[in-house]
Every structure is written in C-alpha cells, then in structure tokens.
Design a protein around this motif. Sequence first.
Motif, PDB file in Angstrom:
ATOM      1  N   SER A 277       0.741  -1.278  -0.232  1.00  0.00           N
ATOM      2  CA  SER A 277      -0.080  -0.049   0.087  1.00  0.00           C
ATOM      3  C   SER A 277       0.911   1.317   0.057  1.00  0.00           C
ATOM      4  CB  SER A 277      -1.046   0.146   1.344  1.00  0.00           C
ATOM      5  OG  SER A 277      -1.730  -0.813   1.256  1.00  0.00           O
ATOM      6  N   PHE A 278       2.000   1.140  -0.407  1.00  0.00           N
ATOM      7  CA  PHE A 278       3.163   2.137  -0.555  1.00  0.00           C
ATOM      8  C   PHE A 278       3.427   2.345  -1.719  1.00  0.00           C
ATOM      9  CE2 PHE A 278       7.056   4.518   0.927  1.00  0.00           C
ATOM     10  CZ  PHE A 278       6.506   5.754   1.134  1.00  0.00           C
ATOM     11  N   GLU A 279       3.369   3.284  -2.670  1.00  0.00           N
ATOM     12  CA  GLU A 279       3.675   3.512  -4.030  1.00  0.00           C
ATOM     13  C   GLU A 279       5.150   3.738  -4.240  1.00  0.00           C
ATOM     14  OE1 GLU A 279       1.594   2.196  -6.414  1.00  0.00           O
ATOM     15  OE2 GLU A 279       0.412   1.839  -4.651  1.00  0.00           O
ATOM     16  N   HIS A 280       5.781   4.443  -3.144  1.00  0.00           N
ATOM     17  CA  HIS A 280       7.216   4.446  -3.527  1.00  0.00           C
ATOM     18  C   HIS A 280       8.027   3.396  -2.726  1.00  0.00           C
ATOM     19  CE1 HIS A 280       5.640   8.461  -3.864  1.00  0.00           C
ATOM     20  NE2 HIS A 280       6.478   8.902  -4.357  1.00  0.00           N
ATOM     21  N   GLN A 281       9.084   3.341  -3.416  1.00  0.00           N
ATOM     22  CA  GLN A 281      10.165   2.457  -2.546  1.00  0.00           C
ATOM     23  C   GLN A 281      10.656   3.129  -1.374  1.00  0.00           C
ATOM     24  OE1 GLN A 281      13.642   2.536  -5.081  1.00  0.00           O
ATOM     25  NE2 GLN A 281      13.056   0.922  -6.379  1.00  0.00           N
ATOM     26  N   LEU A 282      10.777   2.261  -0.191  1.00  0.00           N
ATOM     27  CA  LEU A 282      11.216   2.814   1.108  1.00  0.00           C
ATOM     28  C   LEU A 282      12.549   2.584   1.102  1.00  0.00           C
ATOM     29  CD1 LEU A 282      10.534   3.795   4.013  1.00  0.00           C
ATOM     30  CD2 LEU A 282      10.218   1.194   4.674  1.00  0.00           C
ATOM     31  N   ILE A 283      13.474   3.495   1.268  1.00  0.00           N
ATOM     32  CA  ILE A 283      14.997   3.484   1.274  1.00  0.00           C
ATOM     33  C   ILE A 283      15.514   3.230   2.557  1.00  0.00           C
ATOM     34  CG2 ILE A 283      17.026   4.824   0.680  1.00  0.00           C
ATOM     35  CD1 ILE A 283      15.812   5.868  -1.701  1.00  0.00           C
ATOM     36  N   VAL A 284      16.370   2.386   2.844  1.00  0.00           N
ATOM     37  CA  VAL A 284      16.860   2.024   4.236  1.00  0.00           C
ATOM     38  C   VAL A 284      18.391   2.188   4.157  1.00  0.00           C
ATOM     39  CG1 VAL A 284      17.059   0.436   6.111  1.00  0.00           C
ATOM     40  CG2 VAL A 284      15.042   0.550   4.793  1.00  0.00           C
ATOM     41  N   GLN A 285      18.908   2.960   4.971  1.00  0.00           N
ATOM     42  CA  GLN A 285      20.355   3.075   5.119  1.00  0.00           C
ATOM     43  C   GLN A 285      20.801   3.259   6.485  1.00  0.00           C
ATOM     44  OE1 GLN A 285      22.235   5.505   1.908  1.00  0.00           O
ATOM     45  NE2 GLN A 285      20.321   6.572   1.860  1.00  0.00           N
ATOM     46  N   GLY A 286      21.855   2.538   6.903  1.00  0.00           N
ATOM     47  CA  GLY A 286      22.253   2.536   8.527  1.00  0.00           C
ATOM     48  C   GLY A 286      23.579   2.174   8.620  1.00  0.00           C
ATOM     49  N   VAL A 287      24.123   2.613   9.906  1.00  0.00           N
ATOM     50  CA  VAL A 287      25.388   2.369  10.386  1.00  0.00           C
ATOM     51  C   VAL A 287      25.361   1.717  11.769  1.00  0.00           C
ATOM     52  CG1 VAL A 287      27.789   3.087  10.886  1.00  0.00           C
ATOM     53  CG2 VAL A 287      26.703   3.739   8.741  1.00  0.00           C
ATOM     54  N   HIS A 288      25.479   0.592  12.135  1.00  0.00           N
ATOM     55  CA  HIS A 288      25.387   0.175  13.819  1.00  0.00           C
ATOM     56  C   HIS A 288      23.777   0.343  14.092  1.00  0.00           C
ATOM     57  CE1 HIS A 288      29.470  -0.245  13.661  1.00  0.00           C
ATOM     58  NE2 HIS A 288      29.813   0.782  13.649  1.00  0.00           N
ATOM     59  N   GLN A 289      23.618   0.996  15.263  1.00  0.00           N
ATOM     60  CA  GLN A 289      22.248   1.064  15.727  1.00  0.00           C
ATOM     61  C   GLN A 289      21.625   2.413  15.100  1.00  0.00           C
ATOM     62  OE1 GLN A 289      24.810   0.691  17.777  1.00  0.00           O
ATOM     63  NE2 GLN A 289      24.666  -0.510  19.383  1.00  0.00           N
ATOM     64  N   TRP A 290      22.358   3.238  14.194  1.00  0.00           N
ATOM     65  CA  TRP A 290      21.409   4.167  13.483  1.00  0.00           C
ATOM     66  C   TRP A 290      21.243   3.721  12.124  1.00  0.00           C
ATOM     67  CZ3 TRP A 290      22.542   6.484   8.777  1.00  0.00           C
ATOM     68  CH2 TRP A 290      22.197   7.780   8.454  1.00  0.00           C
ATOM     69  N   PHE A 291      19.875   4.278  11.805  1.00  0.00           N
ATOM     70  CA  PHE A 291      19.528   4.158  10.434  1.00  0.00           C
ATOM     71  C   PHE A 291      18.418   5.191  10.117  1.00  0.00           C
ATOM     72  CE2 PHE A 291      16.310   1.583  12.884  1.00  0.00           C
ATOM     73  CZ  PHE A 291      15.102   1.777  12.330  1.00  0.00           C
ATOM     74  N   GLN A 292      18.227   5.360   9.085  1.00  0.00           N
ATOM     75  CA  GLN A 292      17.267   6.321   8.447  1.00  0.00           C
ATOM     76  C   GLN A 292      16.296   5.757   7.201  1.00  0.00           C
ATOM     77  OE1 GLN A 292      19.652   9.840   7.038  1.00  0.00           O
ATOM     78  NE2 GLN A 292      19.544   8.904   4.984  1.00  0.00           N
ATOM     79  N   LEU A 293      15.389   6.234   7.451  1.00  0.00           N
ATOM     80  CA  LEU A 293      14.293   5.541   6.150  1.00  0.00           C
ATOM     81  C   LEU A 293      13.772   7.092   5.407  1.00  0.00           C
ATOM     82  CD1 LEU A 293      12.118   3.512   8.412  1.00  0.00           C
ATOM     83  CD2 LEU A 293      13.727   2.753   6.968  1.00  0.00           C
ATOM     84  N   ASP A 294      13.787   6.718   4.134  1.00  0.00           N
ATOM     85  CA  ASP A 294      13.468   7.847   3.037  1.00  0.00           C
ATOM     86  C   ASP A 294      12.480   7.135   2.401  1.00  0.00           C
ATOM     87  OD1 ASP A 294      14.992  10.050   4.212  1.00  0.00           O
ATOM     88  OD2 ASP A 294      16.708   8.590   3.482  1.00  0.00           O
ATOM     89  N   ARG A 295      11.738   8.141   1.652  1.00  0.00           N
ATOM     90  CA  ARG A 295      10.683   7.952   0.299  1.00  0.00           C
ATOM     91  C   ARG A 295      11.533   7.983  -0.658  1.00  0.00           C
ATOM     92  NH1 ARG A 295       5.646  11.218  -0.846  1.00  0.00           N
ATOM     93  NH2 ARG A 295       7.018  12.618  -2.037  1.00  0.00           N
ATOM     94  N   GLY A 296      11.676   6.737  -1.555  1.00  0.00           N
ATOM     95  CA  GLY A 296      12.228   6.756  -2.775  1.00  0.00           C
ATOM     96  C   GLY A 296      11.467   6.886  -4.002  1.00  0.00           C
ATOM     97  N   ARG A 297      11.771   6.639  -5.093  1.00  0.00           N
ATOM     98  CA  ARG A 297      11.221   6.822  -6.436  1.00  0.00           C
ATOM     99  C   ARG A 297       9.767   5.951  -6.281  1.00  0.00           C
ATOM    100  NH1 ARG A 297      11.117   2.644  -9.678  1.00  0.00           N
ATOM    101  NH2 ARG A 297      13.042   1.003  -9.805  1.00  0.00           N
ATOM    102  N   LEU A 298       8.922   6.133  -7.396  1.00  0.00           N
ATOM    103  CA  LEU A 298       7.695   5.453  -7.591  1.00  0.00           C
ATOM    104  C   LEU A 298       8.080   4.525  -8.075  1.00  0.00           C
ATOM    105  CD1 LEU A 298       5.253   8.381  -8.794  1.00  0.00           C
ATOM    106  CD2 LEU A 298       4.726   6.927  -6.563  1.00  0.00           C
ATOM    107  N   TRP A 299       7.275   3.033  -7.644  1.00  0.00           N
ATOM    108  CA  TRP A 299       7.426   1.955  -8.520  1.00  0.00           C
ATOM    109  C   TRP A 299       6.754   2.128  -9.845  1.00  0.00           C
ATOM    110  CZ3 TRP A 299      10.478  -1.995  -6.519  1.00  0.00           C
ATOM    111  CH2 TRP A 299      10.625  -1.940  -5.570  1.00  0.00           C
TER     112      TRP A 299
END
Length: 334
Positions: A277-299
């Motif tokens: 139900s999410f039309e964009h890719q969910l981008i995940v990037q992290g180092v150790h315990q830190w990570f960030q989530l961003d909205r990527g491009r449309l599928w």
Amino acid sequence: MNPIPVTLLSGFLGSGKTTLLNQIIKTNQSDQIFVIMNEFGEISIDSQLLYEIDETQVFQLNNGCMCCVANNEMKSTFAKIMTLIDQQQVQIDQIVIELSGLADPEPVIQTITETPFLCDYFYLDSVYTLIDSQNGAHQLDEYEELTSQILYADKLLFTKNHPNDLEKLVERIRQINPFVPMETVELNSQTAKHYLHRNLFGQKPVEFDAHLNQWLENYHQHADDHGHHHHHSDLTSFAIEVEEGLTATQVEQWLEYLINRYGKDLVRYKGFIAVESFEHQLIVQGVHQWFQLDRGRLWEPEEPRVSRMVFIGRQLDPDHIKQTLLDPTLIEVK
C-alpha cells in the motif's frame, strides 16, 4: 537554516589526503569551506600545509586516534562552529574532516549521525578513503586501521597509480568490502571539484537505484568469481532479495530487532523495500544502531516489487536476517 554537509577524508598515512584537500579547497572557491584536521601527535603539521584558506576556518584535533576524541573534542569543535553560525552569522557551505592515517572513521560517523544536537546543523555527506596503490597491500598486511577505513568508505580513491600493483590490491579490497565503488584519482587535477556535495552516504532517492545497483553488481561479480562471501576474519558481506509483500509494521519490527541483536556488528547496510500500500520504494540506510528511512522513487506500474538489501558486518547470519524479515514470529523477544 539547511544542515551543512560534512565530508570525511580517510586513508592511511601518506595516501595523499592533505594534497587532495588542498585541491578541493582550490577548485571550490565559491564554497565557504571549514576544515577539521585530526593529526597524530601534539604538533600540527598538516594544517600548516593548507593554502588558500583562512586559519580561522581550520580546527585542529591533535590526537591521531579519533576514537579518543569523537565524543569530546569532536563535539566541542562542532559546537564552536555552531556558535559561529548562530552568534556571528558566519556562512558555511561545507565542512571537510581530514582524519589521521591511524584513525578509524567509525566513531566520527557515529558522532555526526547519532548526536541529536548536531543533526539540526550538520549531516554526513560522503566518506572517501584514499589508498596508495603502490603500498596499499603492505599496509593492509600490517595495519588494521586501513581495513576499517575501507569498510566505512562510500568510495575508494586510488592515488600514486601503479597499474601492476592495482589489480591485486583491488582483489584484496573486494574481499573486505565487495560493494564499494573505486576510482583512480590524480591528486593535482580539477576532478577534486567533484568530491563535495555528492551525498554518497545518504544517497538521494533519485540516485539511489543506480548507487545500489552498482553495489550489487560489484558484490555479485565478486561472489561469482569466488563462490563465497566470508572474507576478512569474521566479516560477512551479503545481499538479500525478497519478492513477498511486506507491511510497514513488519519492516519496523525487523529493523529494531536487527539493531538490538547485532548492534555495532552491523557495519553498513542499505537498500530499498517494497511496502504494501506504499507506491514509493522505502529506502533504508544505516550504520550500527543508527538508520534512516526515506521515501524513494515511485514503483513503475509493471515493475516487480522486489525488496533488496545489502549488509556488511561481523558475525551476521544472512539466512536468519532474511527469514526474520519474512516471518516476524521468528524474531526473538527478550
């Protein structure tokens, strides 16, 4: 104000970091650049080799072991820069940190990404590691610091180009980090202009596909050549792909579980996930315990919604990591 990008220059002693930094300053005259230099020993030499930059724009940390200063001097230095911004309205377009050749980039990355009061002012743009192609193999044999510098790099820059030594060196590096892109650099060329504002650490969504595909291509090429991906001591590097649809709750629980179970053993991880139900890719990037989530491009309408993640870490279990994403009931609750 918009957060200020921070670029890290890493690399073993004599790899050419100060020379490249001089070229970055020279070829980016339109930017107001501030420099943090982490030297080994109490006498500052490298900072005296910088030219075309005012001494008020250079901060020195005279302790080659950056892990000893990351939580103290480094935060204090950033606080001084914040004061210049807030109280003196100093314009700063870019900060470049030149690490000592004996410094591990990990504590600096953690300081920038995980210190709450810094995140409003600064963000980690890119981590470059310079490698002397003539002496790199010997340095890898003798110094563990270079291994860590390779692990945390967003891009490797080969200096002192020696083609006869480079091929074998690249093969050794692929055993440590099969994902990282590499290029040969002429330290006194205009190409230094292009090393700022690249956002390689937190890749912009519009560029992330190409970036991750390059990582995967490097990885698969190395895995095909060698048939395994367990290399340097207890390090593991691997990629996972999941074709099943995933819920947002499922992904959130999985990421929280991974950082709680593996913690600092998660050296780097990145990828994109297909969330139902999410039309964009969910981008995940992290180092150790830190990570960030961003909205990527449309599928794309007919595009298979396949989730892809790459991991580098210590004592990681690839099968377990994939299975806990697919089946949350396998997550161990403590």
